[in-house]
Design a protein around this motif. Structure first.
Motif, PDB file in Angstrom:
ATOM      1  N   ASN A   1       9.812  50.615-152.858  1.00  0.00           N
ATOM      2  CA  ASN A   1      10.350  50.826-151.521  1.00  0.00           C
ATOM      3  C   ASN A   1      11.740  50.212-151.389  1.00  0.00           C
ATOM      4  O   ASN A   1      12.661  50.831-150.829  1.00  0.00           O
ATOM      5  N   ILE A   2      11.908  48.992-151.882  1.00  0.00           N
ATOM      6  CA  ILE A   2      13.214  48.332-151.793  1.00  0.00           C
ATOM      7  C   ILE A   2      14.264  49.120-152.564  1.00  0.00           C
ATOM      8  O   ILE A   2      15.401  49.297-152.107  1.00  0.00           O
ATOM      9  N   GLU A   3      13.873  49.627-153.728  1.00  0.00           N
ATOM     10  CA  GLU A   3      14.802  50.429-154.519  1.00  0.00           C
ATOM     11  C   GLU A   3      15.164  51.716-153.782  1.00  0.00           C
ATOM     12  O   GLU A   3      16.332  52.141-153.788  1.00  0.00           O
ATOM     13  N   ASN A   4      14.171  52.336-153.133  1.00  0.00           N
ATOM     14  CA  ASN A   4      14.443  53.547-152.359  1.00  0.00           C
ATOM     15  C   ASN A   4      15.395  53.271-151.200  1.00  0.00           C
ATOM     16  O   ASN A   4      16.293  54.074-150.913  1.00  0.00           O
ATOM     17  N   VAL A   5      15.192  52.123-150.527  1.00  0.00           N
ATOM     18  CA  VAL A   5      16.072  51.761-149.412  1.00  0.00           C
ATOM     19  C   VAL A   5      17.508  51.595-149.905  1.00  0.00           C
ATOM     20  O   VAL A   5      18.460  52.109-149.293  1.00  0.00           O
ATOM     21  N   LEU A   6      17.671  50.891-151.017  1.00  0.00           N
ATOM     22  CA  LEU A   6      19.013  50.644-151.541  1.00  0.00           C
ATOM     23  C   LEU A   6      19.660  51.932-152.046  1.00  0.00           C
ATOM     24  O   LEU A   6      20.853  52.160-151.834  1.00  0.00           O
ATOM     25  N   GLN A   7      18.872  52.788-152.702  1.00  0.00           N
ATOM     26  CA  GLN A   7      19.437  54.053-153.179  1.00  0.00           C
ATOM     27  C   GLN A   7      19.836  54.949-152.014  1.00  0.00           C
ATOM     28  O   GLN A   7      20.875  55.618-152.062  1.00  0.00           O
ATOM     29  N   SER A   8      19.027  54.963-150.970  1.00  0.00           N
ATOM     30  CA  SER A   8      19.373  55.753-149.788  1.00  0.00           C
ATOM     31  C   SER A   8      20.632  55.214-149.128  1.00  0.00           C
ATOM     32  O   SER A   8      21.432  55.978-148.576  1.00  0.00           O
ATOM     33  N   ALA A   9      20.800  53.899-149.196  1.00  0.00           N
ATOM     34  CA  ALA A   9      21.948  53.267-148.545  1.00  0.00           C
ATOM     35  C   ALA A   9      23.242  53.482-149.320  1.00  0.00           C
ATOM     36  O   ALA A   9      24.335  53.312-148.748  1.00  0.00           O
ATOM     37  N   THR A  10      23.156  53.870-150.597  1.00  0.00           N
ATOM     38  CA  THR A  10      24.371  53.992-151.395  1.00  0.00           C
ATOM     39  C   THR A  10      25.302  55.068-150.853  1.00  0.00           C
ATOM     40  O   THR A  10      26.527  54.893-150.860  1.00  0.00           O
ATOM     41  N   ILE A  11      24.742  56.182-150.391  1.00  0.00           N
ATOM     42  CA  ILE A  11      25.585  57.256-149.866  1.00  0.00           C
ATOM     43  C   ILE A  11      26.383  56.747-148.669  1.00  0.00           C
ATOM     44  O   ILE A  11      27.609  56.924-148.594  1.00  0.00           O
ATOM     45  N   ILE A  12      25.698  56.120-147.719  1.00  0.00           N
ATOM     46  CA  ILE A  12      26.373  55.582-146.541  1.00  0.00           C
ATOM     47  C   ILE A  12      27.365  54.504-146.952  1.00  0.00           C
ATOM     48  O   ILE A  12      28.484  54.428-146.422  1.00  0.00           O
ATOM     49  N   ALA A  13      26.980  53.661-147.919  1.00  0.00           N
ATOM     50  CA  ALA A  13      27.848  52.559-148.333  1.00  0.00           C
ATOM     51  C   ALA A  13      29.161  53.057-148.920  1.00  0.00           C
ATOM     52  O   ALA A  13      30.236  52.542-148.600  1.00  0.00           O
ATOM     53  N   VAL A  14      29.088  54.063-149.781  1.00  0.00           N
ATOM     54  CA  VAL A  14      30.311  54.579-150.411  1.00  0.00           C
ATOM     55  C   VAL A  14      31.237  55.184-149.359  1.00  0.00           C
ATOM     56  O   VAL A  14      32.450  54.927-149.353  1.00  0.00           O
ATOM     57  N   VAL A  15      30.670  55.987-148.458  1.00  0.00           N
ATOM     58  CA  VAL A  15      31.496  56.564-147.386  1.00  0.00           C
ATOM     59  C   VAL A  15      32.041  55.460-146.488  1.00  0.00           C
ATOM     60  O   VAL A  15      33.196  55.501-146.052  1.00  0.00           O
ATOM     61  N   ALA A  16      31.221  54.437-146.226  1.00  0.00           N
ATOM     62  CA  ALA A  16      31.637  53.349-145.340  1.00  0.00           C
ATOM     63  C   ALA A  16      32.765  52.526-145.940  1.00  0.00           C
ATOM     64  O   ALA A  16      33.578  51.952-145.202  1.00  0.00           O
ATOM     65  N   ILE A  17      32.857  52.454-147.262  1.00  0.00           N
ATOM     66  CA  ILE A  17      33.980  51.757-147.893  1.00  0.00           C
ATOM     67  C   ILE A  17      35.289  52.414-147.471  1.00  0.00           C
ATOM     68  O   ILE A  17      36.248  51.743-147.069  1.00  0.00           O
ATOM     69  N   GLY A  18      35.335  53.738-147.563  1.00  0.00           N
ATOM     70  CA  GLY A  18      36.539  54.446-147.137  1.00  0.00           C
ATOM     71  C   GLY A  18      36.781  54.336-145.642  1.00  0.00           C
ATOM     72  O   GLY A  18      37.914  54.155-145.192  1.00  0.00           O
TER      73      GLY A  18
END
Length: 355
Positions: free
Chosen positions: A60-77
């Motif tokens: 579950n924790i891995e799924n949460v972090l993987q799901s968050a990667t898309i938002i995180a990358v866009v949020a960097i920009g």
């Protein structure tokens, strides 16, 4: 040298010590905010571990972090844009356009996968350039300019893909999604690498200092010789590039050119950035705290799913979190930082010998 530059040069030494003291105090506030976010995440994780036995599982924790990667990358920009007191609503549409191009150019035009990736990334940078020029040269408010490109990019993605997802994807997308580095999913590692690079750029380079100066006080930045229009354009181009990279990541995750994906993602990204302490007024924030904001938002969404809360309440809870973060931002700027500035000025005045 112009009169404005002469005046700015004469004022700079006088305010140097005061500004350094103020920056130190504001950095302390940023640190406390990051610690507070981390505390909320840990407390929320502890509560969820009690309420749901599934939450604390590795999967579950891995799924949460993987799901968050898309938002995180866009949020960097998006962080770069908000730091210059802008906003980019086109990020989700750029993501989708990048996704369909990276697959469609291979499937429809017969180009190599490498060219498809390059064109997809170039499309993101190009839309970022258009956004930046619209804001700086045409003087269109960022909200309106990026709203227009959001609609155009999403429309182009639908037209090119026929409104459906494009599959199959080139093999390296599948391999990347399955890859692990030291047991950690490669997509998470890539996200962290991008975040570290972004933080180094913001904190260790003259361009990063120009970003903060342009967002904090554009007039003072111009008087100091910073080409603020160029800085703003580059910030939007970085946002476009990060959105395009996220488009490649979502392509790998869905194993398709995701024409129908990322509905409402721009709002989630802005929420994560604001929750992470990046000021909507510009000039304040950092990548580390922003990532904590992404994790907290992902934790909230995961909790809603695990607790079987009706779907509509997901939006209500996220909205409340955004409102609380925005209110804290306004309070910090209008009261805490204003008070610190007055204190710095008063201290400097007290130390100045009277004639």
């Amino acid at each position: 040298m112009t009169m404005e530059n002469t005046q700015a040069s004469s004022l700079a030494p006088a305010g140097q010590a005061g500004l350094q003291g103020l920056r130190g105090r504001l950095s302390f506030i940023d640190l406390m905010q990051s610690v507070g976010l981390l505390g909320v995440i840990l407390l929320g994780g502890a509560v969820m571990s009690v309420l749901s036995p599934v939450f604390a599982t590795t999967r579950n924790i891995e799924n949460v972090l993987q799901s968050a990667t898309i938002i995180a990358v866009v949020a960097i920009g998006q962080t770069f844009v908000i730091l210059v007191a802008g906003i980019d609503l086109s990020v989700a549409s750029v993501l989708v356009l990048s996704s369909v191009l990276s697959v469609g150019l291979v499937q429809f035009q017969g180009l190599s996968p490498e060219i498809g990736v390059v064109v997809a990334l170039a499309a993101g940078v190009g839309i970022g350039l258009i956004n930046g020029l619209a804001v700086t040269k045409l003087r269109i408010p960022a909200l309106i300019a990026t709203l227009a490109t959001m609609t155009i990019a999403r429309g182009l993605a639908y037209i090119y893909s026929g409104g459906t997802n494009i599959a199959p994807v080139p093999r390296f997308f599948v391999d990347f999604q399955a890859a692990r580095i030291l047991g950690i999913p490669a997509v998470i590692v890539l996200t962290l690498v991008l975040a570290v690079i972004a933080q180094i750029v913001l904190s260790r380079t003259s361009f990063g200092r120009s970003i903060y100066a342009t967002g904090g006080n554009p007039l003072a930045a111009r008087l100091a010789g910073i080409k603020t229009e160029r800085v703003i354009v580059l910030a939007f181009m970085i946002s476009g590039l990060m959105s395009a990279i996220a488009g490649l990541l979502i392509t790998a995750r869905f194993e398709a050119g995701a024409a129908t994906a990322a509905q409402g993602l721009e709002l989630a990204v802005i929420a994560a950035v604001v929750i992470g302490g990046v000021s909507l007024f510009g000039g304040e924030g950092n990548i580390g705290s922003m990532l904590l904001g992404v994790v907290l938002l992902g934790l909230v969404q995961n909790a809603v799913n695990l607790l079987n809360v009706p779907p509509n309440w997901d939006s209500v809870v996220s909205g409340l979190v955004i409102a609380a973060a925005a209110s804290l931002d306004v309070y910090r700027r209008n009261y805490l930082e204003a008070g610190m500035r007055r204190k710095v000025i008063a201290t400097k005045s007290a130390r100045t010998p009277k004639t």
